[in-house]
Design a protein around this motif. Structure first.
Motif, PDB file in Angstrom:
ATOM      1  N   PRO A 165       0.110  10.728   9.566  1.00  0.00           N
ATOM      2  CA  PRO A 165       1.495  10.374   9.223  1.00  0.00           C
ATOM      3  C   PRO A 165       2.231   9.642  10.339  1.00  0.00           C
ATOM      4  N   SER A 166       1.882   9.923  11.594  1.00  0.00           N
ATOM      5  CA  SER A 166       2.572   9.269  12.711  1.00  0.00           C
ATOM      6  C   SER A 166       2.199   7.796  12.819  1.00  0.00           C
ATOM      7  N   LEU A 167       1.102   7.396  12.157  1.00  0.00           N
ATOM      8  CA  LEU A 167       0.673   5.995  12.163  1.00  0.00           C
ATOM      9  C   LEU A 167       0.939   5.309  10.827  1.00  0.00           C
ATOM     10  N   ARG A 168       1.564   6.031   9.898  1.00  0.00           N
ATOM     11  CA  ARG A 168       1.749   5.510   8.541  1.00  0.00           C
ATOM     12  C   ARG A 168       2.548   4.208   8.522  1.00  0.00           C
ATOM     13  N   ASN A 169       3.518   4.070   9.435  1.00  0.00           N
ATOM     14  CA  ASN A 169       4.319   2.841   9.461  1.00  0.00           C
ATOM     15  C   ASN A 169       3.482   1.617   9.789  1.00  0.00           C
ATOM     16  N   ASN A 170       2.329   1.818  10.459  1.00  0.00           N
ATOM     17  CA  ASN A 170       1.430   0.689  10.705  1.00  0.00           C
ATOM     18  C   ASN A 170       0.917   0.105   9.390  1.00  0.00           C
ATOM     19  N   SER A 171       0.695   0.987   8.406  1.00  0.00           N
ATOM     20  CA  SER A 171       0.261   0.517   7.081  1.00  0.00           C
ATOM     21  C   SER A 171       1.349  -0.324   6.432  1.00  0.00           C
ATOM     22  N   TRP A 172       2.601   0.143   6.552  1.00  0.00           N
ATOM     23  CA  TRP A 172       3.701  -0.606   5.953  1.00  0.00           C
ATOM     24  C   TRP A 172       3.900  -1.940   6.680  1.00  0.00           C
ATOM     25  N   ASP A 173       3.635  -1.971   7.989  1.00  0.00           N
ATOM     26  CA  ASP A 173       3.729  -3.234   8.731  1.00  0.00           C
ATOM     27  C   ASP A 173       2.685  -4.232   8.241  1.00  0.00           C
ATOM     28  N   ILE A 174       1.477  -3.731   7.922  1.00  0.00           N
ATOM     29  CA  ILE A 174       0.433  -4.609   7.373  1.00  0.00           C
ATOM     30  C   ILE A 174       0.907  -5.217   6.062  1.00  0.00           C
ATOM     31  N   LEU A 175       1.479  -4.380   5.199  1.00  0.00           N
ATOM     32  CA  LEU A 175       1.959  -4.886   3.914  1.00  0.00           C
ATOM     33  C   LEU A 175       3.047  -5.927   4.102  1.00  0.00           C
ATOM     34  N   ARG A 176       3.941  -5.679   5.031  1.00  0.00           N
ATOM     35  CA  ARG A 176       5.037  -6.627   5.256  1.00  0.00           C
ATOM     36  C   ARG A 176       4.498  -7.962   5.783  1.00  0.00           C
TER      37      ARG A 176
ATOM     38  N   LYS B 252       9.152   4.075  -0.121  1.00  0.00           N
ATOM     39  CA  LYS B 252      10.058   3.438  -1.075  1.00  0.00           C
ATOM     40  C   LYS B 252      10.731   2.215  -0.455  1.00  0.00           C
ATOM     41  N   ALA B 253      11.041   2.301   0.845  1.00  0.00           N
ATOM     42  CA  ALA B 253      11.725   1.197   1.513  1.00  0.00           C
ATOM     43  C   ALA B 253      10.858  -0.052   1.558  1.00  0.00           C
ATOM     44  N   VAL B 254       9.565   0.119   1.860  1.00  0.00           N
ATOM     45  CA  VAL B 254       8.690  -1.058   1.920  1.00  0.00           C
ATOM     46  C   VAL B 254       8.498  -1.652   0.523  1.00  0.00           C
ATOM     47  N   MET B 255       8.464  -0.785  -0.513  1.00  0.00           N
ATOM     48  CA  MET B 255       8.381  -1.304  -1.876  1.00  0.00           C
ATOM     49  C   MET B 255       9.618  -2.111  -2.238  1.00  0.00           C
ATOM     50  N   ASP B 256      10.787  -1.600  -1.856  1.00  0.00           N
ATOM     51  CA  ASP B 256      12.033  -2.325  -2.132  1.00  0.00           C
ATOM     52  C   ASP B 256      12.085  -3.638  -1.361  1.00  0.00           C
ATOM     53  N   ASP B 257      11.677  -3.608  -0.095  1.00  0.00           N
ATOM     54  CA  ASP B 257      11.712  -4.813   0.736  1.00  0.00           C
ATOM     55  C   ASP B 257      10.834  -5.918   0.164  1.00  0.00           C
ATOM     56  N   LEU B 258       9.673  -5.521  -0.364  1.00  0.00           N
ATOM     57  CA  LEU B 258       8.708  -6.497  -0.873  1.00  0.00           C
ATOM     58  C   LEU B 258       8.826  -6.697  -2.382  1.00  0.00           C
ATOM     59  N   GLU B 259       9.803  -6.005  -2.999  1.00  0.00           N
ATOM     60  CA  GLU B 259      10.038  -6.100  -4.444  1.00  0.00           C
ATOM     61  C   GLU B 259       8.770  -5.792  -5.237  1.00  0.00           C
ATOM     62  N   LEU B 260       8.150  -4.671  -4.879  1.00  0.00           N
ATOM     63  CA  LEU B 260       6.953  -4.198  -5.558  1.00  0.00           C
ATOM     64  C   LEU B 260       7.316  -3.041  -6.487  1.00  0.00           C
ATOM     65  N   VAL B 261       6.642  -2.975  -7.629  1.00  0.00           N
ATOM     66  CA  VAL B 261       6.877  -1.900  -8.587  1.00  0.00           C
ATOM     67  C   VAL B 261       5.593  -1.111  -8.779  1.00  0.00           C
ATOM     68  N   ASP B 262       5.757   0.167  -9.088  1.00  0.00           N
ATOM     69  CA  ASP B 262       4.638   1.077  -9.287  1.00  0.00           C
ATOM     70  C   ASP B 262       4.125   0.947 -10.721  1.00  0.00           C
ATOM     71  N   ILE B 263       2.824   0.697 -10.882  1.00  0.00           N
ATOM     72  CA  ILE B 263       2.232   0.633 -12.218  1.00  0.00           C
ATOM     73  C   ILE B 263       1.659   2.005 -12.536  1.00  0.00           C
ATOM     74  N   LYS B 264       2.297   2.714 -13.432  1.00  0.00           N
ATOM     75  CA  LYS B 264       1.873   4.080 -13.741  1.00  0.00           C
ATOM     76  C   LYS B 264       0.627   4.060 -14.623  1.00  0.00           C
ATOM     77  N   PRO B 265      -0.307   4.983 -14.374  1.00  0.00           N
ATOM     78  CA  PRO B 265      -1.549   4.992 -15.148  1.00  0.00           C
ATOM     79  C   PRO B 265      -1.351   5.426 -16.592  1.00  0.00           C
ATOM     80  N   ASP B 266      -2.121   4.814 -17.487  1.00  0.00           N
ATOM     81  CA  ASP B 266      -2.098   5.207 -18.897  1.00  0.00           C
ATOM     82  C   ASP B 266      -2.873   6.493 -19.128  1.00  0.00           C
ATOM     83  N   SER B 267      -3.880   6.735 -18.302  1.00  0.00           N
ATOM     84  CA  SER B 267      -4.668   7.961 -18.441  1.00  0.00           C
ATOM     85  C   SER B 267      -4.939   8.530 -17.060  1.00  0.00           C
ATOM     86  N   GLY B 268      -4.929   9.841 -16.955  1.00  0.00           N
ATOM     87  CA  GLY B 268      -5.069  10.475 -15.661  1.00  0.00           C
ATOM     88  C   GLY B 268      -3.762  10.381 -14.890  1.00  0.00           C
TER      89      GLY B 268
END
Length: 285
Positions: free
Chosen positions: A101-112, A152-168
């Motif tokens: 979790p302490s490195l999780r922001n590195n993942s969001w930096d990659i996405l950005r 949620k912040a990185v999703m908002d910044d990049l205007e990404l939406v969550d695609i919910k699964p139809d099954s499972g």
């Protein structure tokens, strides 16, 4: 993926669903292992980023005839451009989020960083190692609010939406902590709003994997398409700019958009649904 039983299960998944592109995370493979995997799966096109010892590793494979161009990669992501039919292109990014979790922001930096160069319809998928809220979790400790807020912040910044699964639903099941069974939805697909608009029947589903604590998630751009599409004009919904000046259409949009405190993707889906019915009635008059 060095386990022969896991490889057999992957081959069964490929045989059953015939995907064009496959992203693997936490492969624990090097280049030689990956080539053997490609041979067994009969997918000769691909890229692997080696694991570090017995942890990590990501890979992307695609079947013959699929036009994929790698844009960038690291230990935690592979970004690509895929050429679709009719000269359309789509950005496809596989992500393996930091487990720490302490490195999780590195993942969001990659996405950005990837998002800064995206000009196409965009889909991001696989293991984010993060949840959006506690409704995506069963058992174990409640999620850390700050971490969910960052996601949620990185999703908002990049205007990404969550695609919910139809099954499972839950994609990760674990009991290693000894504190009881824990289920979370940490594997998912996010997409740009334009992708949802251009592919209104996009769908995802979760496929149980017996040899891994992570289930497979599948994305189909045409998964919800009715059999008679596009022959039925009521199903060929596309927003017409002239509706912006139509009083009845504006009332319908306003009512659908502001009804309930739901996620952005759900709002778009609700507006599309009610406008589709309104369009069909209008054309029948």
């Amino acid at each position: 993926m060095g386990n022969s039983v896991k490889i057999r299960e992957l081959k069964q998944l490929i045989g059953a669903h015939n995907p064009d592109i496959i992203f693997l995370s936490e492969t624990k493979m090097n280049g030689n292992d990956f080539r053997r995997l490609q041979n067994k799966c009969r997918l000769q096109n691909g890229l692997t980023v080696n694991s570090e010892g017995q942890s990590g590793g990501v890979a992307l494979m695609w079947k013959e005839g699929t036009n994929v161009s790698i844009q960038s990669y690291s230990k935690h992501h592979i970004d690509s451009i895929v050429n679709l039919e009719n000269n359309k292109i789509m950005r496809v990014t596989g992500l393996y989020g930091h487990a720490n979790p302490s490195l999780r922001n590195n993942s969001w930096d990659i996405l950005r960083r990837v998002g800064d160069s995206v000009r196409e319809d965009w889909v991001v998928g696989r293991d984010f190692n993060a949840i959006l809220n506690d409704a995506k979790k069963e058992g174990g400790r409640t999620g850390v609010r700050a971490q969910m807020h960052d996601f949620k912040a990185v999703m908002d910044d990049l205007e990404l939406v969550d695609i919910k699964p139809d099954s499972g639903w839950f994609t990760w099941v674990n009991n290693r902590s000894g504190g009881g069974l824990v289920k979370e939805r940490i594997d998912r697909f996010l997409s740009s709003v334009s992708l949802v608009e251009n592919f209104p029947f996009i769908a995802t589903k979760v496929v149980r994997q017996t040899q891994s604590d992570h289930d497979a998630i599948l994305l189909d751009l045409w998964g919800r398409r009715p059999r008679d599409y596009p022959n039925d004009h009521r199903l060929c919904f596309k927003f017409d700019l002239c509706w912006a000046g139509d009083r009845e259409a504006k009332t319908i949009i306003d009512s659908a958009w502001n009804r309930g405190d739901t996620e952005y993707g759900e709002k778009i889906e609700r507006v599309r649904s009610v406008l589709g019915h309104w369009q069909g009635r209008s054309m029948e008059k």
